[in-house]
Design an enzyme around this catalytic site. Structure first.
Site, PDB file in Angstrom:
ATOM      1  N   LYS A 193      -1.410  36.511  -3.632  1.00 38.08           N
ATOM      2  CA  LYS A 193      -1.271  35.036  -3.570  1.00 38.08           C
ATOM      3  C   LYS A 193      -0.167  34.422  -4.325  1.00 38.08           C
ATOM      4  O   LYS A 193       0.469  33.324  -3.982  1.00 38.08           O
ATOM      5  CB  LYS A 193      -2.600  34.382  -3.980  1.00 38.08           C
ATOM      6  CG  LYS A 193      -3.699  34.695  -2.707  1.00 38.08           C
ATOM      7  CD  LYS A 193      -4.958  33.811  -3.072  1.00 38.08           C
ATOM      8  CE  LYS A 193      -5.913  34.211  -1.948  1.00 38.08           C
ATOM      9  NZ  LYS A 193      -7.251  33.737  -2.065  1.00 38.08           N
ATOM     10  N   LYS A 195      -5.684  41.849   6.860  1.00 38.87           N
ATOM     11  CA  LYS A 195      -7.042  41.199   7.012  1.00 38.87           C
ATOM     12  C   LYS A 195      -6.915  40.027   7.497  1.00 38.87           C
ATOM     13  O   LYS A 195      -5.921  39.088   7.168  1.00 38.87           O
ATOM     14  CB  LYS A 195      -7.775  41.292   5.632  1.00 38.87           C
ATOM     15  CG  LYS A 195      -7.328  40.280   4.842  1.00 38.87           C
ATOM     16  CD  LYS A 195      -8.736  39.990   3.577  1.00 38.87           C
ATOM     17  CE  LYS A 195      -8.239  38.817   2.854  1.00 38.87           C
ATOM     18  NZ  LYS A 195      -9.472  38.084   2.170  1.00 38.87           N
ATOM     19  N   LYS A 202      -7.812  33.112   5.845  1.00 36.77           N
ATOM     20  CA  LYS A 202      -7.529  31.581   6.246  1.00 36.77           C
ATOM     21  C   LYS A 202      -6.274  31.367   5.543  1.00 36.77           C
ATOM     22  O   LYS A 202      -5.761  30.048   6.044  1.00 36.77           O
ATOM     23  CB  LYS A 202      -8.717  30.798   5.573  1.00 36.77           C
ATOM     24  CG  LYS A 202      -8.935  30.916   4.058  1.00 36.77           C
ATOM     25  CD  LYS A 202     -10.143  30.343   3.811  1.00 36.77           C
ATOM     26  CE  LYS A 202     -10.883  30.498   2.479  1.00 36.77           C
ATOM     27  NZ  LYS A 202     -11.252  31.876   2.073  1.00 36.77           N
TER      28      LYS A 202
END
Ligand code: AQP
Length: 334
Positions: free
Chosen positions: A111, A196, A199
């Site tokens: 991230k 994966k 969102k």
């Protein structure tokens, strides 16, 4: 008796991976012990969020959890920020974990890389210690999560063991309960079956949202990446050689309560497999969506559930926090 704890961030982008990897097991296993489920709104602050939207999505997530079958008579459902012991224990655990071990967390690396590490919020870095606090406050023995949380659970165990080693036995060392491979452990992106379903993916075309309409579900699954080898025997469960097809098999199996390898033997062609998967997902989500709409029209009931949940959770959390504070040598207020 088992103590179960798990949490989910409040985001509108809740997807099939969250459901098949975690939420449906929460509903199935909520009576397997004393269970706590938490909408982790503090975790949501690790990335930029609009305040009004965060508030709304916190209630919406609680509503969705009720719609998926959590029963407030059987479990404790609450919002993380309603129990202030969570960030308090997180501080003690930040003073237990090391920079090195937090730096190794792949979710932070993934991230932080997106916006640049320099700009990443400190909370994104220390997030795993808050997650450890969430779990350890409840004397948790079992943590049902998807496979992507395996590393955070290992860290939670390490931190708990280190704390206990330094200060005495305060924490129960919990175990991750991850679905077996092919049973929802890791639902992959439909457009990139090596990543994966998430969102925060750049496009939502690879992600089935729990609120997607049947036509949207059908379109996304029809366009799912499979592979060029469509000949005889091409529909088989083999995540390494056939990640796209195996993901569709896992989704269809998850939606129908079967094993992916078993499902594979029913289909010869990709098109038929996709049509069946779209139909099964639509049917699985239909009652959840209907119940969600009903409950969404009655926010007072949801708020009442959350208030009662926090009232049940808080004394349990407070007792653990008091033991931890005493163990490290903090002077109790008189
Ligand atoms: N693709 C997935 N397959 C199986 N399980 C999954 N989970 C998430 N993605 C998959 C599980 O869902 C639970 C709640 O996750 P979360 O929303 O709190 O955060 P996350 O793990 O970071 O999931 P997301 O939705 O993919 O978010 P981003 O994009 O922010 O990383 C957890 O038990 C998780 O394992």
């Amino acid at each position: 008796m088992a103590r179960i704890f798990s949490g989910i961030q409040p985001t509108g982008g809740v997807h099939l991976g969250n459901y098949l990897g975690a939420l449906r097991y929460w509903a199935e296993d909520q009576r397997a012990g004393e269970s706590y489920y938490c909408v982790v709104d503090l975790h949501a602050l690790t990335v930029p969020r609009d305040p009004a939207e965060l508030r709304d999505e916190t209630r919406a997530m609680a509503t969705l959890l009720l719609a998926t079958g959590l029963d407030p008579e059987a479990c404790t459902l609450f919002v993380q920020s309603h129990v202030p012991e969570h960030p308090q224990l997180a501080w003690l655990l930040e003073c237990t974990a090391s920079m090195g071990e937090l730096r190794r967390m792949t979710q932070f690396k993934d991230k932080a890389v997106k916006g640049g590490e320099e700009a990443a919020r400190v909370g994104l870095f220390t997030y795993p210690t808050l997650m450890a606090a969430d779990i350890l406050l409840y004397g948790t023995t079992h943590v049902p999560v998807g496979d992507d949380q395996r590393q955070h659970l290992e860290l939670t165990r390490d931190v708990a063991e280190r704390f206990n080693g330094r200060y005495g036995d305060v924490f129960v060392v919990p175990e991750a309960v991850i679905p077996p491979a092919g049973r929802g452990a890791r639902i992959m992106d439909l457009q990139d079956p090596t990543a994966k379903m998430s969102k925060s993916a750049e496009s939502d075309q690879g992600m089935i949202g729990l609120f997607d309409e049947p036509a949207v579900i059908g379109r996304k699954i029809r366009r799912a990446v499979t592979d060029a080898d469509g000949g005889a025997g091409a529909v088989r469960f083999d995540p390494d050689a056939k990640p796209g097809v195996s993901n569709l098999l896992q989704i269809l199996a998850g939606a129908t309560g079967r094993e992916p390898a078993d499902v594979a033997s029913d289909y010869g062609r990709y098109g038929d497999l996709k049509a069946a998967a779209a139909e099964a997902v639509t049917e699985m989500l239909r009652p959840i969506q209907a119940r969600y709409r009903e409950l969404r029209a009655d926010p007072a009931t949801v708020d009442k559930v959350l208030r009662a949940g926090a009232e049940r959770a808080q004394p349990v959390a407070a007792a653990t926090l008091a033991r931890a504070k005493e163990a490290v040598g903090l002077l109790p207020p008189r």
